[in-house]
Design a protein around this motif. Sequence first.
Motif, short mmCIF file in Angstrom:
data_model
loop_
_atom_site.label_atom_id
_atom_site.label_comp_id
_atom_site.label_asym_id
_atom_site.label_seq_id
_atom_site.Cartn_x
_atom_site.Cartn_y
_atom_site.Cartn_z
N VAL A 181 0.81 -1.21 0.00
CA VAL A 181 0.00 0.00 0.00
C VAL A 181 0.85 1.26 0.00
O VAL A 181 0.47 2.27 -0.61
N ASP A 182 2.02 1.22 0.64
CA ASP A 182 2.75 2.46 0.89
C ASP A 182 4.12 2.54 0.20
O ASP A 182 4.94 3.38 0.56
N THR A 183 4.39 1.65 -0.78
CA THR A 183 5.64 1.73 -1.54
C THR A 183 5.36 1.41 -3.00
O THR A 183 4.33 0.84 -3.35
N LEU A 184 6.33 1.77 -3.85
CA LEU A 184 6.27 1.31 -5.23
C LEU A 184 6.66 -0.16 -5.30
O LEU A 184 7.10 -0.75 -4.31
N ASP A 185 6.47 -0.77 -6.48
CA ASP A 185 6.78 -2.19 -6.65
C ASP A 185 8.19 -2.50 -6.16
O ASP A 185 9.14 -1.75 -6.42
N SER A 186 8.32 -3.64 -5.47
CA SER A 186 9.61 -4.04 -4.92
C SER A 186 10.06 -5.36 -5.54
O SER A 186 9.25 -6.27 -5.75
N ALA B 219 15.58 -4.07 -5.32
CA ALA B 219 15.34 -2.85 -6.10
C ALA B 219 13.91 -2.41 -5.84
O ALA B 219 13.06 -3.19 -5.41
N GLY B 220 13.65 -1.14 -6.12
CA GLY B 220 12.30 -0.63 -5.93
C GLY B 220 11.99 -0.38 -4.47
O GLY B 220 12.86 -0.15 -3.64
N GLY B 221 10.69 -0.43 -4.16
CA GLY B 221 10.26 -0.17 -2.79
C GLY B 221 10.37 1.28 -2.38
O GLY B 221 10.34 1.60 -1.18
N GLU B 222 10.45 2.19 -3.37
CA GLU B 222 10.58 3.60 -3.03
C GLU B 222 9.31 4.13 -2.35
O GLU B 222 8.22 3.62 -2.56
N GLN B 223 9.50 5.16 -1.55
CA GLN B 223 8.37 5.85 -0.92
C GLN B 223 8.33 7.28 -1.46
O GLN B 223 9.08 8.15 -1.03
N THR B 224 7.45 7.49 -2.42
CA THR B 224 7.25 8.83 -2.97
C THR B 224 6.30 9.61 -2.06
O THR B 224 5.65 9.03 -1.18
N PRO B 225 6.16 10.92 -2.27
CA PRO B 225 5.15 11.67 -1.51
C PRO B 225 3.76 11.07 -1.66
O PRO B 225 2.98 11.07 -0.69
N ALA B 226 3.45 10.55 -2.84
CA ALA B 226 2.13 9.93 -3.04
C ALA B 226 2.01 8.66 -2.21
O ALA B 226 0.94 8.37 -1.67
N CYS B 227 3.09 7.88 -2.11
CA CYS B 227 3.06 6.68 -1.27
C CYS B 227 2.78 7.04 0.18
O CYS B 227 2.00 6.37 0.88
N ARG B 228 3.42 8.11 0.64
CA ARG B 228 3.22 8.52 2.04
C ARG B 228 1.82 9.07 2.28
O ARG B 228 1.34 9.08 3.42
N ALA B 229 1.18 9.52 1.21
CA ALA B 229 -0.18 10.04 1.34
C ALA B 229 -1.22 8.93 1.25
O ALA B 229 -2.40 9.17 1.53
N MET B 230 -0.80 7.74 0.86
CA MET B 230 -1.74 6.64 0.64
C MET B 230 -2.36 6.20 1.97
O MET B 230 -1.66 5.99 2.97
N VAL B 231 -3.67 6.07 1.99
CA VAL B 231 -4.37 5.64 3.20
C VAL B 231 -4.57 4.12 3.16
O VAL B 231 -4.60 3.53 2.08
N PRO B 232 -4.67 3.47 4.30
CA PRO B 232 -4.83 2.01 4.31
C PRO B 232 -6.19 1.59 3.77
O PRO B 232 -7.19 2.29 3.97
N PRO B 233 -6.24 0.46 3.07
CA PRO B 233 -7.51 -0.04 2.55
C PRO B 233 -8.35 -0.68 3.66
O PRO B 233 -7.81 -1.24 4.62
N ALA C 196 -9.33 -7.69 -11.65
CA ALA C 196 -9.63 -7.47 -10.23
C ALA C 196 -8.91 -6.23 -9.75
O ALA C 196 -7.92 -5.78 -10.34
N ALA C 197 -9.41 -5.67 -8.65
CA ALA C 197 -8.74 -4.57 -7.96
C ALA C 197 -8.05 -5.14 -6.74
O ALA C 197 -8.60 -6.00 -6.04
N TYR C 198 -6.83 -4.65 -6.47
CA TYR C 198 -6.05 -5.13 -5.34
C TYR C 198 -5.72 -3.96 -4.41
O TYR C 198 -5.57 -2.82 -4.85
N PRO C 199 -5.56 -4.23 -3.11
CA PRO C 199 -5.29 -3.15 -2.14
C PRO C 199 -3.81 -2.81 -2.12
O PRO C 199 -3.08 -3.15 -1.18
N VAL C 200 -3.34 -2.13 -3.15
CA VAL C 200 -1.94 -1.77 -3.28
C VAL C 200 -1.84 -0.27 -3.55
O VAL C 200 -2.85 0.39 -3.80
N PHE C 201 -0.60 0.24 -3.52
CA PHE C 201 -0.42 1.66 -3.81
C PHE C 201 -0.95 1.97 -5.20
O PHE C 201 -0.67 1.29 -6.18
N ASP C 202 -1.71 3.06 -5.27
CA ASP C 202 -2.26 3.52 -6.52
C ASP C 202 -2.27 5.04 -6.47
O ASP C 202 -2.89 5.62 -5.58
#
Length: 616
Positions: free
Chosen positions: A326-331, A346-360, A400-406
Amino acid sequence: MPAEPLSARAAVAAYAQRDNLRVVDNVVYWLESDPASGQTRLMSWCEGDVRQLTPTELNVRSQVNGYGGGAFCVLGQTVYLVNGGDQQILALDTQSGVVQPLTDVAAARHGGLVADPVRGRVLAVREHLDDGYGVGQTLVSIDVHSGDTLTLAGSERGPDNLGCPALSADGMALAWVEWRLPAMPWEQTRLRRAVLDAEGAVLATEDCSIAVPAAIQQPGFVDDALYALSDHGGWWQPYRVDDFGRWISLSLDNLDCANAPWQLDERHYAWLGNNRWVRVCFEQGLPGLIVVDEQGRMVRRLAEHYTDFRAVQGAGGYVYVIARSVDTLDSVLRIDPESGALETLAGGEQTPACRAMVPPEPFSFRARDDQSVFGFLYRPAAGPQRPPVVMRVHGGPTSAAYPVFDPQVAFWTSHGFAVADVNYRGSSGYGRAFRMSLQGQWGKADYEDICDAVTHLDRQRAVDGHRAFVMGRSAGGFTVLNALVQTDLFRAGASLFGVSDPESLRHVTHRFESGYLDWLLGDPWESLTIWQQRTPLFWADRIRSPVIFFQGEQDTVVVPEQTEAMAHVLHRCGVPVEVVRFADEGHGFRHAENQAVVLERTLAFFRERLAAANEP
């Protein structure tokens, strides 16, 4: 959580997506999208060093079946990959960076690449074209030294589609999945096994299929033993297929272990040795990564922070996987299956949008016909207790929709909207019966489930059902438009390259989905009334809610004429309508700048409707 709402550009910035993982000789390879250019590049990891292997101008992408997959394989220090421009296979020397062509077949696309190290060749699904339209598929091998091609299965002009092949370790056995049009690969497929001679030609083949309808996918060998996933028992489960064609179950749970195979080369399980497997299991649509023994008993759960897993590989005693949270890019993860310890390669970055992501928040409800339907709710961080809600309709519709960062979710919730993703009838991850329940019901059951979800969330006081909006892409756009035709529940809608005229689409869509509409709506000759009832363009004069459209002018799946016709009718009927066109986009928007425009324009469009509702 940021105090200020996210800008659209901050939401989509650095949104790199990763897929198609391969592990060869302790080197990890994967594909990674570049959000600025929309290009896909080949990356590698070796002993802590991450490298981009492809030159900037090279886009690695297969377009077989329109959705591709399996766009590269590895032989020694050479990677063979599909050039997104002409769909030919290139050879990339990873040491020198030199790129050379391997194939030159003008009227063809390639995908599903598999290396044959025993013979020094590449196996590939080749889609043959006539004036750009797919007319047949063959499974071919290409000698990497001479370029000589050998056809192993299929026909240049025929009804069979071919899935990604699998080769035994000694190179003497080959397996693949095939399905005959108009079927789709999640409806009914056949498993084929072949014996090869020393040169790699097919000596004999056998049909290992099951007597009852089944969607078989992801064949693979452990030594010379054949395994595959099949849903003939109601769920996509792993089986061993013995030498007599008997299917021996390896699972104890009624759970899907895969999703719908829209792309070639999906991989949701792997052999780890030491009596252990790792597999992805979907529990009410929520993926988990599980280690099990050969009897299917769970040993441990891995990477519990992550909520989606792709391209599962087992190598050197480790699990390698593309994981999403939910809170990182693909890892790109390497996991010790014994201890559960994981390392982000590799990956797993936390962008400002990732930090703004609310839990599902998972939710479920009983639809009007008492069917259980599931979804995920994202509440805004700040705002009214019952916020306006954006109902998002996933595409496919068998997806399907998954509860991941979007980035869309992060953007909307930061601007005070709740977001609800609904896995309506036909979505994968909930068993065969649920997936198949959309047959003949598209344009009805899907929009009803979306509307029933609004009613449920409103009754739970989680959202304000009187301030609901609906948006969807491709098949989801079709659901959006039908919902606006049939109900006044929504203040406005957004259709991203959505289907408005399925009959016209039936005549121009690509080969892969040429029979899909008949499955979704019924035979057009026998079910003409149903087709008419569920064609948004036919009933556009009933729509009273404003609509904003987004369309790529290079889209060959849902052609621009679909959007233009729908918008024209709405405009003539006096409905507020906007059309945003992207000259450089096809079916799906790849450029970050265009993705930001979609968010900005949709937010402004929806806010205008909220303001109008508040006027005295």
